[in-house]
Design an enzyme around this catalytic site. Structure first.
Site, short mmCIF file in Angstrom:
data_model
loop_
_atom_site.label_atom_id
_atom_site.label_comp_id
_atom_site.label_asym_id
_atom_site.label_seq_id
_atom_site.Cartn_x
_atom_site.Cartn_y
_atom_site.Cartn_z
N GLY A 1 -64.12 -9.68 -1.32
CA GLY A 1 -64.04 -9.44 0.12
C GLY A 1 -63.75 -10.73 0.85
O GLY A 1 -64.34 -11.77 0.56
N ALA A 2 -62.83 -10.68 1.81
CA ALA A 2 -62.44 -11.87 2.56
C ALA A 2 -62.54 -11.63 4.06
O ALA A 2 -61.69 -12.05 4.84
CB ALA A 2 -61.03 -12.31 2.17
N GLY B 1 -67.42 -13.20 3.39
CA GLY B 1 -66.72 -13.65 2.19
C GLY B 1 -66.04 -14.99 2.42
O GLY B 1 -66.11 -15.90 1.59
N PHE C 1 -76.00 -9.49 26.39
CA PHE C 1 -75.69 -8.42 25.46
C PHE C 1 -76.93 -7.55 25.27
O PHE C 1 -78.05 -8.00 25.54
CB PHE C 1 -75.26 -9.00 24.10
CG PHE C 1 -73.90 -8.54 23.66
CD1 PHE C 1 -72.76 -9.10 24.19
CD2 PHE C 1 -73.76 -7.54 22.70
CE1 PHE C 1 -71.51 -8.68 23.79
CE2 PHE C 1 -72.51 -7.12 22.29
CZ PHE C 1 -71.37 -7.69 22.83
N ASP D 1 -66.97 -0.40 -0.87
CA ASP D 1 -66.63 -0.64 -2.28
C ASP D 1 -67.72 -1.40 -3.01
O ASP D 1 -68.05 -1.09 -4.15
CB ASP D 1 -65.30 -1.39 -2.38
CG ASP D 1 -64.15 -0.59 -1.76
OD1 ASP D 1 -64.29 0.63 -1.63
OD2 ASP D 1 -63.13 -1.20 -1.41
N GLN E 1 -75.80 2.63 12.63
CA GLN E 1 -75.72 2.44 14.06
C GLN E 1 -74.58 3.24 14.67
O GLN E 1 -73.44 3.17 14.19
CB GLN E 1 -75.48 0.96 14.37
CG GLN E 1 -75.33 0.67 15.85
CD GLN E 1 -75.57 -0.79 16.15
OE1 GLN E 1 -74.67 -1.61 15.99
NE2 GLN E 1 -76.78 -1.12 16.54
N HIS F 1 -72.53 3.22 17.84
CA HIS F 1 -72.24 2.36 18.99
C HIS F 1 -72.08 3.25 20.21
O HIS F 1 -71.39 4.26 20.14
CB HIS F 1 -70.96 1.55 18.74
CG HIS F 1 -70.79 0.41 19.70
ND1 HIS F 1 -70.50 0.61 21.02
CD2 HIS F 1 -70.87 -0.92 19.51
CE1 HIS F 1 -70.42 -0.57 21.62
NE2 HIS F 1 -70.63 -1.52 20.73
N LEU G 1 -63.39 1.05 19.26
CA LEU G 1 -64.54 0.40 19.89
C LEU G 1 -64.23 -0.18 21.26
O LEU G 1 -63.19 -0.79 21.48
CB LEU G 1 -65.01 -0.75 18.96
CG LEU G 1 -66.11 -1.67 19.49
CD1 LEU G 1 -67.43 -0.93 19.56
CD2 LEU G 1 -66.25 -2.90 18.59
N GLU H 1 -69.74 -3.81 23.85
CA GLU H 1 -70.92 -3.86 24.70
C GLU H 1 -70.79 -4.98 25.74
O GLU H 1 -71.46 -4.97 26.77
CB GLU H 1 -72.11 -4.14 23.78
CG GLU H 1 -73.47 -3.97 24.36
CD GLU H 1 -74.51 -4.03 23.24
OE1 GLU H 1 -74.46 -3.18 22.34
OE2 GLU H 1 -75.35 -4.93 23.27
N ARG I 1 -78.78 -0.59 21.15
CA ARG I 1 -77.75 0.43 20.97
C ARG I 1 -78.31 1.80 20.61
O ARG I 1 -77.80 2.82 21.06
CB ARG I 1 -76.77 -0.03 19.89
CG ARG I 1 -75.88 -1.13 20.40
CD ARG I 1 -74.96 -1.65 19.35
NE ARG I 1 -74.12 -2.70 19.92
CZ ARG I 1 -73.30 -3.47 19.22
NH1 ARG I 1 -73.21 -3.31 17.90
NH2 ARG I 1 -72.57 -4.39 19.80
N HIS J 1 -70.72 3.02 13.73
CA HIS J 1 -70.22 1.66 13.91
C HIS J 1 -70.67 0.70 12.82
O HIS J 1 -69.89 -0.14 12.37
CB HIS J 1 -70.71 1.15 15.27
CG HIS J 1 -70.24 -0.23 15.63
ND1 HIS J 1 -68.91 -0.55 15.70
CD2 HIS J 1 -70.92 -1.35 15.96
CE1 HIS J 1 -68.80 -1.83 16.06
NE2 HIS J 1 -70.00 -2.34 16.20
N ARG K 1 -79.48 -2.66 14.59
CA ARG K 1 -78.98 -4.01 14.78
C ARG K 1 -78.70 -4.29 16.25
O ARG K 1 -78.21 -3.41 16.96
CB ARG K 1 -77.68 -4.20 13.97
CG ARG K 1 -77.00 -5.52 14.24
CD ARG K 1 -75.80 -5.73 13.36
NE ARG K 1 -74.67 -4.88 13.65
CZ ARG K 1 -73.84 -5.04 14.68
NH1 ARG K 1 -74.04 -6.01 15.55
NH2 ARG K 1 -72.82 -4.22 14.85
N LEU L 1 -72.07 -10.70 13.60
CA LEU L 1 -71.27 -11.91 13.37
C LEU L 1 -72.17 -13.07 13.00
O LEU L 1 -71.80 -13.93 12.18
CB LEU L 1 -70.42 -12.24 14.61
CG LEU L 1 -69.29 -11.26 14.94
CD1 LEU L 1 -68.45 -11.78 16.10
CD2 LEU L 1 -68.39 -11.02 13.73
#
Lengths: 231, 586
Positions: free
Chosen positions: B14-15, B19, B119, B221, B240, B242, B252, B255, B286, B353, B396, B402
């Site tokens: 995963g990138a 990742g 937020f 995956d 979650q 959203h 999306l 928020e 949320r 979400h 969350r 992030l």
């Protein structure tokens, strides 16, 4: 909806051909990508890239009725039928709409696409005024979809030598960043009859950019800086 | 069967954000690392994150990590592990500043510092009022972050395997993970990538729901690979929703719109969040906002001719603020909702979400061997949305995803570097049958002449999740959902693809993805059916309250036997006092 789609699978096809489909759409199918997904449910051998379906990942760039764009933000209602769909022009086709983007990314990588600043890292953020930050608007939003570079005749003729609009837009993104200290090296890297100066301001790139960015303007600014540097 | 094997110190699967952050740590330590990604790295779903990344920088007003920690514990509805939450909130400033040094184009304040906006669920002084903690690059924070991390990896000469799909983990008799079996999509070639450390960073799996903000590639995956290799999946009942996905399209709307001063209206034009969360209103957590919206719709106060959505009003912010701080939102609203938010509200509905659960890890990214004790799976690590540390618990907070991928991407990378340095381990011998199970799966797809359609089974899976395991959950409906999902799982064992080509066979990729989605969906349904309380995003009509006496524990689902076990929540932080569970009011 009637679609005429470019098909080529090197495993089975001697050469590419166009294939026609009549696809029944649901009222919720608003974008061309929705139609392509319906198509794939009918014929799973049809291959294309897609991911975010909202125009930010840059996966589903293709040539739609003669113009490059992203399928996920191209409204079906705006398209003349049959919708003719081809892979992005100028890049080798791997299969159907999937092109080999190595050359495109090689050019992107060639502009040292990262901030260079060798001063000791401060404890807090490096300061930047809102005005200086604004200089990056219209540059950093690029999604590397390649719509621009593959609509550029100069890139078609010299994909190995001409950086192309996407790469040059990113080259300028780092030149324009007040935190970057390598402007001179960046200009050296581009001062070349091919790398930068193959741009003849045809402006196809501006016309097709799905994010509304303007590579031609960025290229003009790089040229200005080169001129200023010599005088 | 002969199969090519390549050896690396570490393989990262995963990138996306986690990742790439982990890979950077590994590449800069001069390890031989292979980063596999189904898509070119900048197409990973981190690119779609919008509103910001949280850090108590205090650039605009007083803030500190302890307030952030309190908000995260409360936001998690006390299911988050407090040691991991303390770790994340304390690390936030460091990783965000580091990202700025990497070149992240954050928006700026007049004094040149990083711009921060309010937020949902982020407050000052332990819930007193909303605080500006979300560090933002307009409403394209994820895009700016993912590109910056990719660029930094270009600088570090990280080796990428682009458009490679990891299919299975390789485990030996002792239970150690020795790498992955993977497929190059362009050629269809299957290879063993042997590694002393395997780090899963495969992101979310929101594509188990019919209405989802998630990209098509978000098919869980890593979770499928883990489940098939006997690793548990933790807290899978917590998904979650959203509050603001574009009605009908699912795309999306950040928020950050509410952070900048937008708010929600029902059909009567009432700002109904004032009733549900009197203090912070539209900036409640949320789960709270989504439930309030679903309640409004259920009780007939939805907007539109079918009374099926809520309106997000932001025109009062003015075109200048919208174009400066929320330009991407204006673009999305015009394209996907046919409204210009400068003039009209955006029709929105709660939309799947984020997966709070995932592969159980400790705070160093090491994958837990089971529900019991702290033993780890040697050689296996996980970070980002695919992992469950657990910092998000039952819900969350916005911008903490992030942060999660930066903090735990880095921490897991550092752990791999430590493990490989101190152990001086050599590559272990691969089991003879390392790739057999994977090759059998592929061979079945390649030879099947009839069977179930991937598109149809996938649609049934998503419909079932949407209908039986949504914002509100009901006992009979969950039981029915478990039954239906087992049927879906059986159908998914008989998938048929017409395309038998080796070259870029996306039909085969979608079939393999569906097998992973099935593991995620089954574990979700079974875990949700078993949890007899309402906590965070899990809301049961028959058990409307949180039950701390019996359910202050993490769910561990094992594929083998479709079995559930539990593990107590860690209430003990690293250095500070515990935040004791109390009623959650916003």
């Amino acid at each position: 909806m009637r679609l005429s789609v470019y098909r080529y699978n090197p495993d089975v096809d001697a050469k590419p051909h166009m294939q026609d489909y009549d696809i029944a759409l649901e009222p919720t199918d608003r974008m061309l990508l929705d139609a392509l997904i319906r198509l794939k449910a009918v014929d799973d051998t049809f291959a294309f890239r897609r991911s975010c379906r909202e125009g930010v990942c840059g996966s589903d760039a293709m040539n739609i009725n003669g113009k490059n764009g992203l399928a996920c933000i191209t409204k079906v209602a705006d398209l003349k039928e049959p919708v003719v769909i081809r892979p992005l022009p100028g890049l080798p086709v791997i299969r159907d709409l999937i092109v080999d983007m190595s050359q495109f990314f090689k050019q992107y990588h060639s502009v040292t696409p990262y901030v260079i600043n060798d001063t000791p890292r401060p404890e807090n953020e490096r300061l930047q005024s809102p005005e200086d930050r604004e200089e990056l608007n219209g540059l950093y939003e690029c999604i590397l979809c390649a719509c621009c570079s593959t609509s550029c005749p100069s890139f078609w003729w010299n994909p190995d030598k001409f950086v192309g609009p996407a790469g040059l837009l990113q080259a300028y993104r780092f030149i324009a960043d007040t935190r970057d200290q390598a402007t001179n090296e960046r200009l050296d890297n581009l001062e070349d009859p091919y790398r930068l100066f193959r741009c003849h301001s045809i402006m196809n790139c501006v016309d097709v950019c799905p994010k509304g960015l303007n590579p031609t303007r960025a290229i003009g600014k790089i040229k200005d800086l080169l001129v200023k540097r010599t005088v | 069967m002969a199969i090519t094997t390549r050896q690396f110190d570490a393989v990262v699967v995963g990138a996306g954000g986690s990742g790439l952050r982990a890979a950077l740590q590994l590449a800069e330590a001069n390890l031989r690392v292979a980063v596999l990604s189904k898509v070119f790295p900048t197409r990973s779903h981190t690119v779609a994150a919008q509103g910001g990344v949280s850090a108590s920088l205090g650039n605009e007003e007083e803030d500190n990590w302890h307030w952030h920690m309190y908000d995260t514990v409360k936001g998690s509805d006390y299911l988050g592990d407090q040691d991991a939450i303390e770790f994340m909130c304390r690390k936030a400033n460091e990783v965000v500043i580091e990202l700025e040094h990497f070149g992240m184009p954050f928006d700026r304040l007049d004094n040149g510092k990083i711009y921060q906006r309010p937020f949902g669920g982020h407050t000052s002084n332990y819930g007193e009022r909303a605080v500006k903690r979300a560090c933002a690059a307009a409403d394209r924070t994820g895009h700016a972050m993912l590109h910056t991390l990719y660029q930094r990896n270009v600088r570090a000469n990280t080796q990428f395997f682009v458009e490679w799909m990891a299919l299975d983990l390789i485990r030996n008799q002792a239970g150690d993970v020795l790498g992955v079996v993977a497929m190059e999509m362009e050629t269809g070639e299957v290879m063993i990538l042997q590694a002393k450390a395997t780090l899963l960073a495969t992101g979310g799996a929101g594509r188990i729901y019919a209405a989802s903000t998630n990209a098509f590639i978000n098919t869980g995956d890593g979770l499928g690979m883990a489940a098939r290799a006997g690793v548990a999946l933790e807290d899978m009942e917590f998904w979650q929703f959203h509050p603001t996905g574009v009605a009908g399209a699912g795309v999306l709307i950040t928020e950050g719109v509410r952070g900048e001063g937008g708010f929600l209206l029902n059909k009567n034009g009432e700002r109904f969040m004032e009733r549900y969360a009197p203090t912070v209103k539209d900036l409640a957590s949320r789960d709270v906002v989504s439930r309030a919206m679903a309640t409004e719709i259920k009780e007939g106060r939805g907007a539109g001719k079918d009374a099926d959505h809520i309106l997000l009003k932001l025109d009062h912010l003015g075109a200048d603020v919208i174009d400066k701080r929320l330009p991407g939102i204006r673009e999305i609203a015009k394209k996907f909702a046919n409204v210009d938010p400068v003039k009209e509200p955006i029709p929105v509905v709660p939309t799947c979400h984020y997966m709070m659960g995932g592969i159980p890890t400790n705070m160093h990214g090491q994958v837990l061997a089971g529900h019991d004790g702290g033993a780890i799976v040697r050689g296996l690590y996980a970070a980002g949305e695919c992992a469950c540390v657990s910092v998000h618990g039952a819900n969350r907070l916005g911008t903490n995803s992030l942060l999660d991928l930066l903090v735990f991407g880095k921490a897991s990378g550092e752990q791999v570097v430590r493990d490989l340095a101190s152990d001086s381990i050599a590559h272990q011998t691969l089991p003879k049958d390392a790739a057999d199970r994977t090759l059998e799966r592929l061979s079945r797809l390649d030879t099947a002449q009839s069977g179930e359609s991937v598109a149809e089974v996938g649609a049934e899976l998503r419909r079932t999740m949407q209908l039986h395991c949504g914002v509100f959950r009901f006992p009979d409906s969950l039981a029915e959902g478990v039954r239906k999902m087992n049927e879906v799982a059986q159908r998914a064992e008989r998938l048929y693809v017409k395309d038998k080509s080796k070259v870029f066979n996306t039909a085969r990729v979608e079939a393999l993805e569906l097998e992973n989605l099935v593991e995620v969906a089954v574990s979700t349904m079974v875990s949700a059916h078993a949890r007899q309380e309402s906590r965070g995003a899990h809301d049961r009509s028959d058990f409307p309250n949180r039950d701390d006496a019996n359910w202050m524990k993490h769910t561990f689902w094992y594929k083998e036997g479709n079995r559930l076990e539990y593990r107590a929540v860690n209430l003990k932080p690293l250095t500070v006092e515990s935040f004791e569970p109390k009623a959650r009011v916003y």
